[in-house]
Design a protein around this motif. Sequence first.
Motif, short mmCIF file in Angstrom:
data_model
loop_
_atom_site.label_atom_id
_atom_site.label_comp_id
_atom_site.label_asym_id
_atom_site.label_seq_id
_atom_site.Cartn_x
_atom_site.Cartn_y
_atom_site.Cartn_z
N LEU A 93 -23.76 -62.90 33.74
CA LEU A 93 -24.50 -62.72 34.61
C LEU A 93 -25.52 -61.50 34.57
CD1 LEU A 93 -21.18 -62.51 37.12
CD2 LEU A 93 -23.00 -64.27 36.68
N LEU A 94 -26.61 -61.75 34.45
CA LEU A 94 -27.75 -60.88 34.18
C LEU A 94 -28.27 -60.17 35.50
CD1 LEU A 94 -29.70 -63.14 31.77
CD2 LEU A 94 -28.13 -61.39 31.25
N VAL A 95 -28.48 -58.78 35.48
CA VAL A 95 -28.92 -58.07 36.52
C VAL A 95 -30.05 -57.42 35.72
CG1 VAL A 95 -28.63 -56.08 37.98
CG2 VAL A 95 -26.74 -57.79 37.61
N TYR A 96 -31.32 -57.29 36.17
CA TYR A 96 -32.54 -56.86 35.70
C TYR A 96 -32.98 -55.51 36.30
CZ TYR A 96 -33.22 -61.30 33.45
OH TYR A 96 -33.18 -62.63 32.74
N VAL A 97 -33.02 -54.53 35.61
CA VAL A 97 -33.15 -53.04 36.36
C VAL A 97 -34.60 -52.49 35.68
CG1 VAL A 97 -32.34 -50.70 36.60
CG2 VAL A 97 -30.67 -52.64 36.19
N TYR A 98 -35.31 -51.92 36.79
CA TYR A 98 -36.86 -51.78 36.41
C TYR A 98 -37.02 -50.35 37.36
CZ TYR A 98 -38.16 -53.78 40.92
OH TYR A 98 -38.23 -54.34 42.16
N ILE A 99 -38.01 -49.61 37.01
CA ILE A 99 -38.29 -48.38 37.97
C ILE A 99 -39.54 -48.94 38.91
CG2 ILE A 99 -39.26 -46.09 37.69
CD1 ILE A 99 -38.01 -45.40 35.12
N ARG A 100 -39.40 -48.45 40.02
CA ARG A 100 -40.12 -48.74 40.87
C ARG A 100 -41.73 -48.20 40.90
NH1 ARG A 100 -36.66 -48.72 46.38
NH2 ARG A 100 -35.14 -50.53 45.87
N ARG A 153 -20.97 -52.20 40.71
CA ARG A 153 -19.97 -51.91 39.97
C ARG A 153 -18.66 -51.59 40.70
NH1 ARG A 153 -17.15 -47.19 39.46
NH2 ARG A 153 -16.47 -46.73 37.36
N GLN A 154 -18.96 -51.66 42.22
CA GLN A 154 -17.56 -51.46 42.88
C GLN A 154 -17.31 -53.04 42.96
OE1 GLN A 154 -18.64 -50.49 46.87
NE2 GLN A 154 -16.54 -50.21 47.53
N LEU A 155 -17.95 -54.00 42.93
CA LEU A 155 -17.46 -55.32 43.02
C LEU A 155 -16.67 -55.72 41.64
CD1 LEU A 155 -20.57 -57.13 44.44
CD2 LEU A 155 -18.28 -56.78 45.40
N MET A 156 -17.09 -55.26 40.50
CA MET A 156 -16.55 -55.47 39.24
C MET A 156 -15.03 -54.60 39.03
SD MET A 156 -18.36 -54.57 35.43
CE MET A 156 -17.77 -52.77 35.45
N LYS A 157 -15.22 -53.32 39.88
CA LYS A 157 -13.86 -52.76 39.99
C LYS A 157 -12.91 -53.48 40.86
CE LYS A 157 -12.07 -47.89 40.83
NZ LYS A 157 -11.24 -47.96 39.42
N GLU A 158 -13.41 -54.00 41.86
CA GLU A 158 -12.49 -54.91 42.77
C GLU A 158 -11.77 -56.13 41.89
OE1 GLU A 158 -14.81 -55.57 46.03
OE2 GLU A 158 -14.64 -53.30 46.88
N GLY A 159 -12.61 -56.50 41.04
CA GLY A 159 -12.18 -57.70 40.23
C GLY A 159 -13.11 -58.78 40.92
N ILE A 164 -23.37 -42.77 39.62
CA ILE A 164 -24.82 -42.14 39.24
C ILE A 164 -25.00 -42.04 37.86
CG2 ILE A 164 -25.87 -39.82 39.53
CD1 ILE A 164 -24.02 -39.57 42.11
N ALA A 165 -24.27 -41.75 37.12
CA ALA A 165 -24.25 -41.45 35.57
C ALA A 165 -24.89 -43.14 35.06
CB ALA A 165 -22.82 -41.40 34.97
N ILE A 166 -24.03 -43.95 35.42
CA ILE A 166 -24.85 -45.45 34.88
C ILE A 166 -26.35 -45.55 35.22
CG2 ILE A 166 -24.42 -47.69 35.13
CD1 ILE A 166 -21.52 -47.11 35.35
N THR A 167 -26.39 -45.21 36.57
CA THR A 167 -27.70 -45.27 37.09
C THR A 167 -28.89 -44.30 36.42
OG1 THR A 167 -26.93 -45.64 39.40
CG2 THR A 167 -29.40 -45.18 39.17
N LEU A 168 -28.52 -43.10 35.96
CA LEU A 168 -29.30 -42.27 35.21
C LEU A 168 -29.39 -42.78 33.98
CD1 LEU A 168 -27.84 -38.56 36.25
CD2 LEU A 168 -29.94 -39.81 36.91
N HIS A 169 -28.30 -43.15 33.45
CA HIS A 169 -28.68 -43.97 32.01
C HIS A 169 -29.67 -45.06 32.05
CE1 HIS A 169 -27.82 -45.22 27.86
NE2 HIS A 169 -26.53 -44.20 27.95
N GLN A 184 -28.02 -47.61 45.10
CA GLN A 184 -26.76 -48.30 45.77
C GLN A 184 -26.41 -49.62 45.52
OE1 GLN A 184 -29.79 -47.27 47.07
NE2 GLN A 184 -30.56 -48.92 48.67
N TRP A 185 -27.51 -50.37 45.17
CA TRP A 185 -26.95 -51.83 44.41
C TRP A 185 -26.51 -51.66 43.31
CZ3 TRP A 185 -27.84 -53.21 48.94
CH2 TRP A 185 -28.81 -52.88 49.91
N LEU A 186 -26.69 -50.89 42.22
CA LEU A 186 -26.03 -50.65 41.14
C LEU A 186 -24.57 -50.20 41.33
CD1 LEU A 186 -28.67 -49.14 38.78
CD2 LEU A 186 -28.07 -51.44 38.90
#
Length: 797
Positions: free
Chosen positions: A198-205, A304-310, A428-433, A298-300
């Motif tokens: 499952l691919l999630v592309y992240v870019y800076i606006r 991550r919350q969905l992944m933590k919930e399983g 937040i740390a993952i977002t900053l990374h 918030q989307w990231l």
Amino acid sequence: MVQEKNDGINKDMVLPPIQQKRPALSWELKIKKKLTVPTCLGKFRPFVGQCCHQCTPDSLRKKLGQNSPLGFNNLLSVNETHTRYRGWLVRRVCCMLFVSGCKAYASPVSNRLERVCQSNRVKEALTAQHKAPEGGDCRGQINSLSPFLPLINTCIIPGLLRFVGWVMLKMGASMFDSIQVNLNHLPALHTASQEGSLLVYVYIRQSIMDCVLIPLVLFCRSLRVPYTICPFQIYSHSLRSILQRVGVVLLPTSALTEKDAEMDSLYLPVMTSLVRELLHEGQAISVGVSAESGQGCQWLACIRQLMKEGSVPDVSLVPVGISYDCVPKTKIQVGLSFVLQWLWSLLWRRPGGSVRIHIAQPFSLKEMCESGRCRVDEWLPLQDLLLPVILHNRAESVFGQRRVSWLLPSSHYASELKELATERDLSIAITLHLIFSVTSCMAVMCTSLVSSLLLYRHRKGVSTSLVCHDVAWLTDEVLFRNRDVGFGGSLVEVVHYSLSQLAPHLIMAAAPSRKDPFIIPRPSLAATLHLTLQAQIVTHAFISEAVGACAVSAMLCEVANSGIGSRVRTSDVNGEEVTSDMEFDVVLCQSELTEKALQLCHLLPPGFMTPCQSSQSFALDAIDCLVRCGILIMEEIPRDVPICDFWKREETLTWTTSDDPYQSDSDREDEEQRSYKISQPSQCPEMLFFLCSMLAGHLRALCWTTTGLDHLHTPLPEAEFVAQIHSHLCDTAHKKKRHYESCSEEAAYTAVRTLIDLGVLSEECQKEGVFLGVTPLFQLSENRQKLHRFISQYLYN
């Protein structure tokens, strides 16, 4: 570093034909006669886009991509070789044939609406709003979610996607000279897609074109087109209907911005359930984040919350760096009339600027969370880190990382329990990374190099021959720091192309007595902000050196104030004048330099530092970078026994574990602190001040904001408070007729957030919204002056 080969791989990297066919200007002929330059810039091209070796070592070891560089491809250069056919007719319709041959993945909606309605998250939100139908009737839930039905029913129709792709290629050719795509990590995406990741592309606006370019690149490379979460409001119903059928998730029609949409308590639960269903369907998602406002984070956090919930086993994150020669201007609200005017303008103007797109190596989000490298247990509020130093002049700083909780407001979490607060900090740390990873793989364009030189090194003007010399020097420095550049060709062509792109923001004068023209940045707010925006990527590349240089500047400020070396500089927030006979015969202690650099690290905006590196380690690296640059040299202390002769030393050797990431070989030297002196070559002071100027805009905005608190009648609503601070910054710059880079809206917002984290401003939630006011501690002018002095010590103009 990978050596660039002259085998045609980078044949599309030279300047576009439109720029090369322009008539040669007089200054260009003079440069050609005067300068002897190499035929190609960038002999060594770094291999960028690799994932973090500390946080995701397993993803790095997969080596899904090619070991050898694959070069670049111009997305707009479509010819008959990209199709299965040949002939004169094919050459005229090759773009249409190419688009028809690209693979398009259909994504029917099926029963997605029912699944979203039946999710527990949506049911709880409806119950909280007392909109839940009796008996759990699905049709009643659909009626309650009617404003969000277009968002849920977003789909991808292959035929319409091919048509929109063809239109985008034609429009792209009218807007840009070229769209260069780095091919190095595309095989990794193909392999990951075939394995079902499952691919999630992240870019800076940066612009609305970001939402267009990423799906266009993936479509042209026969990869799955992602569902793009668009932060812009589209008013036209026909345009919304088309975009929602090519995978664009738009804002609700009732909301102007994302913040307005989040005011509705149903928006986030519906969007989180929609993201969950899209990932269950195997779809890819494209998300843009903003380091200044935190929008998009918030989307990231939802993923991550969905992944933590399983709900989702794992997700592969793909940073995407997009670099523009000139960032296209974008309105937040887009209507049909705006689109028609924009299309009409494309028919009468020439393409302007190039685009460079770097798609980085995908890495596992689960691995990043479980590696434990992004530690948040050492995060502390900024006021705990700096207030003891600012107000009480404490010598040593508190070790820890700055907590930037405002990137992800607490409204996205049900409560502020310690466990949920830790999860919030980790998101937040993952977002900053990710912000740091995206910025690291963004190419430095030639307009960025020229903008940084004009802003930070030659503010009072420079000749074109010297610009050519400095561009060649700065290009080598950027490549040495493992950053890619987004241009190629001869030096004269690169400089000519850059000046033509930046011409509206420059003043170029050619006198008969001069051998080459003189270039001055236009002294206006719009011109300076444009040049500052272009130069930001250069500041990111030199951030370690800039922090170290500002620490040296702060040390020299203390020396000057103490009266020992008054010839060095005079302390003034507006800057210092440096004479040509300046000497820096001052010895600087390593521990004090590191302390200054560490304190400055906490004032940096988010995204400059990776969270898997401690602030202390970053401060030590900043000082080491100045030694490597030749700005600092180690002070040699006479010894009876050489420091390298361990047999004759009486001290006992101490042993440490080899896996300690914060241990260095320098720690095994004797406990006596090392000292540094500033190098005396003629160019050293100029280089030092060039690096200091990179952070001057941000630091000056903090100083002016602190001063502006005297003129505000608080408390005020947050939006009005930021607007008044922005107005104060603009007024101050207009009075001084300089330093316009410190009065952008982003600078005002970042300064306000920093003062909130410092405890200077307090947030109070009321029915009308969030109100900001000055805390009792900083209502005292004495404490505001201490804060002003602390920040201004790092300033150099």
